[in-house]
Design a protein around this motif. Structure first.
Motif, PDB file in Angstrom:
ATOM      1  N   LEU A 146       0.865  -1.183   0.000  1.00 54.22           N
ATOM      2  CA  LEU A 146       0.000   0.000   0.000  1.00 54.22           C
ATOM      3  C   LEU A 146       0.895   1.225   0.000  1.00 54.22           C
ATOM      4  O   LEU A 146       1.831   1.313   0.814  1.00 54.22           O
ATOM      5  N   LYS A 147       0.636   2.131  -0.922  1.00 55.62           N
ATOM      6  CA  LYS A 147       1.433   3.356  -1.050  1.00 55.62           C
ATOM      7  C   LYS A 147       2.919   3.037  -1.199  1.00 55.62           C
ATOM      8  O   LYS A 147       3.789   3.721  -0.655  1.00 55.62           O
ATOM      9  N   GLY A 148       3.179   1.945  -1.927  1.00 57.76           N
ATOM     10  CA  GLY A 148       4.555   1.566  -2.201  1.00 57.76           C
ATOM     11  C   GLY A 148       5.269   0.877  -1.055  1.00 57.76           C
ATOM     12  O   GLY A 148       6.479   0.642  -1.129  1.00 57.76           O
ATOM     13  N   GLN A 149       4.536   0.514   0.008  1.00 56.43           N
ATOM     14  CA  GLN A 149       5.163  -0.114   1.168  1.00 56.43           C
ATOM     15  C   GLN A 149       4.605  -1.516   1.393  1.00 56.43           C
ATOM     16  O   GLN A 149       3.395  -1.734   1.307  1.00 56.43           O
ATOM     17  N   GLN A 150       5.479  -2.463   1.693  1.00 54.64           N
ATOM     18  CA  GLN A 150       5.044  -3.779   2.139  1.00 54.64           C
ATOM     19  C   GLN A 150       4.629  -3.656   3.594  1.00 54.64           C
ATOM     20  O   GLN A 150       5.385  -3.155   4.430  1.00 54.64           O
ATOM     21  N   LEU A 151       3.421  -4.125   3.918  1.00 53.09           N
ATOM     22  CA  LEU A 151       2.877  -3.887   5.250  1.00 53.09           C
ATOM     23  C   LEU A 151       2.985  -5.087   6.184  1.00 53.09           C
ATOM     24  O   LEU A 151       2.982  -4.918   7.406  1.00 53.09           O
ATOM     25  N   PHE A 152       3.058  -6.290   5.628  1.00 56.26           N
ATOM     26  CA  PHE A 152       3.162  -7.498   6.443  1.00 56.26           C
ATOM     27  C   PHE A 152       4.266  -8.372   5.866  1.00 56.26           C
ATOM     28  O   PHE A 152       4.414  -8.475   4.649  1.00 56.26           O
ATOM     29  N   PHE A 153       4.994  -9.041   6.763  1.00 57.23           N
ATOM     30  CA  PHE A 153       6.148  -9.838   6.362  1.00 57.23           C
ATOM     31  C   PHE A 153       5.934 -11.274   6.797  1.00 57.23           C
ATOM     32  O   PHE A 153       5.901 -11.570   7.992  1.00 57.23           O
ATOM     33  N   PRO A 154       5.759 -12.197   5.844  1.00 52.32           N
ATOM     34  CA  PRO A 154       5.464 -13.582   6.195  1.00 52.32           C
ATOM     35  C   PRO A 154       6.627 -14.229   6.927  1.00 52.32           C
ATOM     36  O   PRO A 154       7.774 -14.030   6.596  1.00 52.32           O
TER      37      PRO A 154
END
Length: 270
Positions: A259-267
């Motif tokens: 979202l907005k060029g950012q990864q928000l969650f990291f598996p």
């Protein structure tokens, strides 16, 4: 006999009904999860991929983690995806779930007015930041809803040796988005998960003032609920959801969400 009447008669002879056919076609689970996963847009991104792979629909009830636990205890949800590891492990120990697994993580951030009246931007630790807010009696907006974020916030106040209260500390009893809106209107400090903050547009004078402390790590877990406790639940379908989240496809779907060029969650499933 009319063709429709013949068809109905045939179904009846076979021991079926139209309602049974509809139920067979409708495969879904109810997932109790957090407002952060919903409000960030994660589910909008990954649920269609799961449904396409399995033909199982996921219907999300987005509430605070404490409420999600209560829903599952009552047997009103088939699966849980929440972010309070200690609470999740306790939930398993109490026999309400048979398995818990890491799915993904992000972090919490401490947000406040840009002029930073409590000076938390200079703090060395998050405990120091919280102590400075209390010493300055600077307005702080707390979710106050027993969510995973609220539970983490309470642990940080305790670590800082502070019992928050008084006029400066506002317990709102609301979700993360509404709490951020209130904080923006009050020029107050607030702790939020990064994903909801990135998705939040009504920032006004607010900005991230403290981040990066290991104590702000935010782990999410998936739980398989106990068939013995609640045999009526859709355990087979919930198992497929749980396994997909931990699979290569599910983990990649989480990693791909931006979202907005950012990864928000990291598996980080094992």
């Amino acid at each position: 006999m009319h063709k429709l009447g013949l068809a109905l008669a045939t179904l009846s002879l076979m021991g079926w009904s139209l309602s049974a056919v509809a139920q067979d076609d409708e495969r879904f689970i109810t997932l109790a999860s957090t407002t952060s996963t919903e409000q960030s847009g994660l589910f909008d991104a990954i649920l269609p991929q799961f449904t396409e792979a399995t033909d199982i629909e996921v219907r999300v009830v987005a509430v605070g983690t404490g409420q999600a636990f209560e829903i599952a205890r009552r047997g009103d949800a088939d699966s849980l995806l929440v972010h309070d590891t200690a609470g999740e492990e306790r939930f398993v120990a109490e026999g309400y779930a048979t398995e818990r697994a890491n799915v993904m993580y992000n972090d919490f951030v401490v947000i406040g007015p840009g002029d930073d009246p409590a000076g938390i931007g200079d703090a060395e630790t998050v405990e120091d930041a919280f102590s400075r807010i209390a010493e300055a009696a600077a307005p702080f907006a707390s979710r106050g809803d027993d969510s995973g974020t609220n539970r983490a916030e309470r642990r940080l106040w305790e670590a800082a040796g502070v019992e928050p209260g008084g006029e400066w500390y506002r317990e709102l009893g609301s979700g993360m988005g509404p709490t951020l809106n209130t904080a923006a209107g009050m020029d107050a400090y607030v702790m939020a998960d990064r994903a909801t903050w990135v998705a939040f547009d009504n920032r006004q004078n607010l900005e991230i003032l403290f981040e990066g402390d290991e104590a702000l790590f935010n782990q999410y877990g998936s739980l398989l609920l106990s068939e013995e406790r609640h045999p009526h639940l859709e355990h087979d379908l919930a198992q497929q959801w749980h396994e997909w989240l931990l699979s290569e496809d599910g983990q990649q779907a989480i990693a791909d969400f931006e979202l907005k060029g950012q990864q928000l969650f990291f598996p980080n499933a094992k």
